[in-house]
Scaffold this motif. Structure first.
Motif, PDB file in Angstrom:
ATOM      1  N   SER A 293      29.190  12.429 -12.779  1.00  0.00           N
ATOM      2  CA  SER A 293      28.271  12.197 -11.547  1.00  0.00           C
ATOM      3  C   SER A 293      29.339  11.611 -10.465  1.00  0.00           C
ATOM      4  O   SER A 293      30.394  11.228 -10.395  1.00  0.00           O
ATOM      5  CB  SER A 293      27.785  10.653 -12.059  1.00  0.00           C
ATOM      6  N   THR A 295      31.768  11.568  -7.617  1.00  0.00           N
ATOM      7  CA  THR A 295      32.820  12.263  -7.434  1.00  0.00           C
ATOM      8  C   THR A 295      33.422  13.128  -8.734  1.00  0.00           C
ATOM      9  O   THR A 295      34.063  14.244  -8.508  1.00  0.00           O
ATOM     10  CB  THR A 295      34.091  11.181  -7.122  1.00  0.00           C
ATOM     11  N   ALA A 296      32.945  12.401  -9.753  1.00  0.00           N
ATOM     12  CA  ALA A 296      33.528  13.104 -11.205  1.00  0.00           C
ATOM     13  C   ALA A 296      32.642  14.700 -11.221  1.00  0.00           C
ATOM     14  O   ALA A 296      33.009  15.611 -11.551  1.00  0.00           O
ATOM     15  CB  ALA A 296      33.176  12.484 -12.360  1.00  0.00           C
ATOM     16  N   GLN A 341      35.638   8.570 -14.545  1.00  0.00           N
ATOM     17  CA  GLN A 341      36.772   7.853 -14.601  1.00  0.00           C
ATOM     18  C   GLN A 341      36.495   6.633 -15.476  1.00  0.00           C
ATOM     19  O   GLN A 341      37.397   6.125 -16.487  1.00  0.00           O
ATOM     20  CB  GLN A 341      36.911   7.329 -13.149  1.00  0.00           C
ATOM     21  N   THR A 345      29.620   5.364 -16.999  1.00  0.00           N
ATOM     22  CA  THR A 345      28.633   5.703 -16.030  1.00  0.00           C
ATOM     23  C   THR A 345      27.186   6.249 -16.946  1.00  0.00           C
ATOM     24  O   THR A 345      27.156   7.210 -17.756  1.00  0.00           O
ATOM     25  CB  THR A 345      28.895   6.824 -15.103  1.00  0.00           C
ATOM     26  N   VAL A 391      36.506   0.846  -5.262  1.00  0.00           N
ATOM     27  CA  VAL A 391      35.152   1.636  -5.556  1.00  0.00           C
ATOM     28  C   VAL A 391      35.275   3.146  -5.476  1.00  0.00           C
ATOM     29  O   VAL A 391      34.743   4.110  -6.340  1.00  0.00           O
ATOM     30  CB  VAL A 391      34.048   1.223  -4.701  1.00  0.00           C
ATOM     31  N   SER A 393      36.425   6.459  -5.833  1.00  0.00           N
ATOM     32  CA  SER A 393      37.353   7.427  -6.876  1.00  0.00           C
ATOM     33  C   SER A 393      38.408   8.310  -5.923  1.00  0.00           C
ATOM     34  O   SER A 393      37.888   9.039  -5.293  1.00  0.00           O
ATOM     35  CB  SER A 393      36.694   7.992  -7.560  1.00  0.00           C
ATOM     36  N   GLN A 400      41.137  14.538 -12.635  1.00  0.00           N
ATOM     37  CA  GLN A 400      40.272  15.247 -13.638  1.00  0.00           C
ATOM     38  C   GLN A 400      40.567  16.838 -13.216  1.00  0.00           C
ATOM     39  O   GLN A 400      40.389  17.719 -14.187  1.00  0.00           O
ATOM     40  CB  GLN A 400      39.101  14.846 -13.068  1.00  0.00           C
ATOM     41  N   ILE A 471      31.269  12.186   0.608  1.00  0.00           N
ATOM     42  CA  ILE A 471      31.038  11.165  -0.276  1.00  0.00           C
ATOM     43  C   ILE A 471      31.980   9.874   0.088  1.00  0.00           C
ATOM     44  O   ILE A 471      31.866   8.719   0.379  1.00  0.00           O
ATOM     45  CB  ILE A 471      31.353  11.369  -1.828  1.00  0.00           C
ATOM     46  N   LYS A 472      33.360  10.484   0.277  1.00  0.00           N
ATOM     47  CA  LYS A 472      34.510   9.451   0.543  1.00  0.00           C
ATOM     48  C   LYS A 472      34.118   8.737   1.910  1.00  0.00           C
ATOM     49  O   LYS A 472      34.302   7.621   1.918  1.00  0.00           O
ATOM     50  CB  LYS A 472      35.666  10.281   0.393  1.00  0.00           C
ATOM     51  N   GLU A 475      30.928   6.572   1.902  1.00  0.00           N
ATOM     52  CA  GLU A 475      30.839   5.255   0.693  1.00  0.00           C
ATOM     53  C   GLU A 475      31.765   4.142   1.681  1.00  0.00           C
ATOM     54  O   GLU A 475      31.674   2.841   1.332  1.00  0.00           O
ATOM     55  CB  GLU A 475      31.198   5.556  -0.499  1.00  0.00           C
ATOM     56  N   VAL A 587      29.105   2.401 -12.575  1.00  0.00           N
ATOM     57  CA  VAL A 587      27.574   2.616 -12.270  1.00  0.00           C
ATOM     58  C   VAL A 587      26.928   2.598 -13.584  1.00  0.00           C
ATOM     59  O   VAL A 587      26.567   3.743 -14.255  1.00  0.00           O
ATOM     60  CB  VAL A 587      27.051   3.583 -11.364  1.00  0.00           C
TER      61      VAL A 587
HETATM   62  O1  M6R Z   1      33.213   6.348 -13.483  1.00  0.00           O
HETATM   63  P1  M6R Z   1      32.648   7.696 -12.981  1.00  0.00           P
HETATM   64  O2  M6R Z   1      33.680   8.608 -12.649  1.00  0.00           O
HETATM   65  O3  M6R Z   1      31.825   8.076 -14.099  1.00  0.00           O
HETATM   66  O4  M6R Z   1      31.812   7.501 -11.939  1.00  0.00           O
HETATM   67  C1  M6R Z   1      31.074   8.339 -11.065  1.00  0.00           C
HETATM   68  C2  M6R Z   1      30.703   8.119  -9.928  1.00  0.00           C
HETATM   69  O5  M6R Z   1      29.781   6.817  -9.643  1.00  0.00           O
HETATM   70  C3  M6R Z   1      31.783   7.635  -8.836  1.00  0.00           C
HETATM   71  O6  M6R Z   1      32.758   9.037  -8.819  1.00  0.00           O
HETATM   72  C4  M6R Z   1      31.298   7.368  -7.524  1.00  0.00           C
HETATM   73  O7  M6R Z   1      30.681   8.443  -6.996  1.00  0.00           O
HETATM   74  C5  M6R Z   1      32.502   6.960  -6.830  1.00  0.00           C
HETATM   75  N1  M6R Z   1      32.310   5.811  -5.931  1.00  0.00           N
HETATM   76  C6  M6R Z   1      32.976   7.954  -5.592  1.00  0.00           C
HETATM   77  O8  M6R Z   1      34.150   7.440  -4.967  1.00  0.00           O
END
Ligand code: M6R
Length: 590
Positions: A293, A295-296, A341, A345, A391, A393, A400, A471-472, A475, A587
């Motif tokens: 989800s 960034t991942a 990360q 999520t 926050v 990533s 990854q 996204i970066k 956000e 999240v």
């Molecule tokens: O912990 P996760 O990698 O699963 O989180 C997924 C996303 O919520 C996370 O990458 C989010 O998009 C970041 N805030 C982006 O920087």
């Protein structure tokens, strides 16, 4: 979303202790905060809107051996002191903090109203102490009443609660993480390890469908439904306290960006045999699904190109929240690779659960060891990036991508070459991230900071990086940034370009470079201010941000100057890059 921290034990400063620890969970939510301390037979509650970091611990110097606390990311009900946790029952004897959502709270609330209860907040959480109170009418034992109450709740949640007439802290979990820190003088229960890391590095994980009860001297884990005892292992965590702190940096985001000099190398340092086993599993699977989800998910999208170009192998990429509808394609012989990360999520976890229910195997690529995804996957590769607190990533993404690229190389029997390429890339990143380079990126940010729209284009693996760049920037700086596949520009988005609109082009030194240079020229012809992140300069670029030429690893390098740019855009616009509005680090709600 939301951070929970509680303590019970022989210390007499539980209020101060939980406030201090809660500050390390602020990344999970920072709309409002609250603390409940058991002092004698009474409960003292303090709660307010704003950030817990601004609160002085000394205000909580009560003689208290048990306290719970919460930092909120609002879901149900606005950001008000009344909606902040803890919530109490009417008699003020039961205190509850909660992470997640009680999905059937409306019907429970209506039932309770009919019984004469009145509600002070708009939250779903407030039904919890009331339902526990109702259960205690027939089941006076507090822990048993909590168990019975939980049977009435739908949804994914983590709950921490105490009663003024009991010396026990009770926690239940059906989705939102809760981890126990085992101390010499008590138990710490938190949504994440940094809350108690200064006190203990010995942890026990509360799993989904479990409950724990502790009086600070001993702890009992049971099945939430049946009450059957569950034995638990103690695990030693390896992170240091320093790793989880800002050190010399003004913000975690910049610290974590700079750490990529080392973190990518740690991600690459995997066991060769394990990588080869995974490569074979992908080759043999009847369908490989990459799911993440935010960034991942962009790491998964980049990996689709790695698998295509390096391994000549097709994989299916879906974002976590969208996966459910694709379940028809899963077979027991399929493989799902989940990338995360936090490992917590909700959207990604849901996809993983779908895969498991279909009998498919799940490989997790995660940063947070011991997280739900790590524990529930069939195999895990840890990227070892260390704690990521901002926050946004950053270092998790490059870790990854490095792991996924290594697997792609292994599928082509080129694991050694892949590793060497990635380690050379790390050393190029080390050279690139020098003070002069950072200053230059700050100047670029200075120049474009007042624009409200910004576009990023990329092709091939630079396309997911363009999406990630958006996204970066969005956000942390709140600039309206959008990423496009460069070739898509002329199919619509180019209509948005006006005189001076900043447009960032991401390039490598490969077969698609001429195409993206043409697209950049098209943008310039419409008045765009062109900024290129590229190994070589071109007259189409108004500003050139030089990056090393690292071949198929270009996506890993190109995202880094964007991260720095996003950071400075936030700072220059007076925003806190570590805690952007409306967001939280983990999240854990759908
Ligand atoms: O912990 P996760 O990698 O699963 O989180 C997924 C996303 O919520 C996370 O990458 C989010 O998009 C970041 N805030 C982006 O920087």
């Amino acid at each position: 979303m939301c951070g929970i921290f509680g303590y019970v034990g022989s210390r007499n400063n539980a209020g101060q202790l939980v406030v201090k620890g809660l500050k390390n969970l602020e990344y999970r939510g920072y709309d409002s905060w609250g603390v409940a301390c058991k002092v004698g037979d009474a409960v003292l509650v303090e709660k307010d809107i704003g950030k817990i970091s601004a609160v002085n611990e000394s205000e909580f110097a009560h003689d208290c051996g048990m306290a719970i606390s919460h930092t909120r990311w609002a879901t149900h009900g606005g950001v008000t002191a009344m909606n902040a946790h803890p919530h109490l029952n009417e008699a003020g004897t039961i205190a509850v903090v909660h992470n997640g959502i009680i999905e059937n709270f409306q019907s429970l609330r209506n039932e309770l109203k009919e019984k004469g209860y009145t509600f002070k907040s708009e939250t779903d959480t407030e039904v919890i102490p009331y339902i526990i109170e109702e259960e205690m009418k027939t089941t006076p034992d507090f822990a048993s009443a909590v168990r019975k109450a939980c049977a009435k709740f739908d949804g994914r949640y983590g709950i921490l609660a105490f009663h003024t007439e009991s010396n026990t802290l009770v926690a239940t979990r059906t989705g939102s993480p809760l981890i126990v820190g085992v101390g010499e003088d008590g138990y710490f229960i938190a949504s994440d390890i940094p809350a108690f890391m200064e006190h203990t590095k010995t942890v026990q994980y509360l799993d989904d469908g479990e409950m724990l009860v502790t009086d600070g001297k001993s702890i009992l884990f049971t099945d939430l439904e049946t009450g059957e005892e569950h034995p638990k292992r103690e695990i030693e965590i390896t992170w240091s306290v320093e790793e989880a702190q800002k050190g010399e940096y003004a913000h975690f985001m910049l610290k974590e960006i700079m750490e990529q000099k080392d973190s990518i190398a740690r991600a690459v340092n995997q066991d060769d045999d394990q990588i080869k086993v995974i490569a074979d599993a992908i080759k043999n699977a009847q369908g490989t699904f990459l799911v993440g989800s935010g960034t991942a998910h962009k790491a998964c999208m980049a990996a689709e190109y790695f698998f295509s170009v390096i391994a000549k192998h097709h994989v299916n990429v879906t974002s976590g929240g969208e996966f459910k509808v694709h379940h028809h394609f899963l077979k027991p012989e399929s493989l799902m690779i989940v990338v995360s990360q936090s490992g917590e999520t909700a959207d990604t976890l849901e996809a993983m659960k779908v895969a498991k229910s279909k009998g498919a195997k799940v490989l997790a690529i995660v940063n947070a060891e011991g997280s739900t995804i790590d524990r529930e996957a069939d195999y895990t590769l840890l990227i070892n990036a260390g704690p990521e607190r901002a926050v946004a990533s950053t270092k998790a993404l490059t870790g990854q991508m490095a792991v996924l690229m290594m697997i792609a190389h292994a599928m082509n029997d080129k694991l050694h070459e892949g590793k060497t390429l990635l380690l050379n890339t790390v050393s190029s990143i080390n050279d690139m991230l020098n003070p002069r380079y950072i200053d230059f990126l700050e100047e670029v940010a200075q120049e474009i900071q007042h624009h409200e729209d910004l576009y990023i284009i990329g092709k091939s693996w630079n396309y997911p990086i363009a999406l990630e760049s958006a996204i970066k920037i969005q956000e942390v700086s709140y600039i309206h940034a959008e990423g496009f596949a460069a070739s898509e520009l002329k199919h619509g988005p180019i209509a948005l370009i006006e005189e001076g609109t900043p447009c960032i082009a991401l390039l490598g030194n490969d077969e698609v470079t001429p195409d993206i240079i043409s697209n950049t020229i098209e943008l310039k012809a419409r008045g765009a201010q062109t900024i290129a992140i590229a190994p070589e300069n071109n007259e189409a670029f108004d500003t050139w941000i030089k990056v090393p030429d690292v071949g198929v690893a270009q996506a890993i390098v190109n995202v880094i100057p964007i991260q720095v740019l996003a950071y400075f855009l936030a700072v220059k616009r007076g925003k806190d890059p570590d805690m952007p509005r409306n967001l939280a680090k983990s999240v854990t709600v759908k």
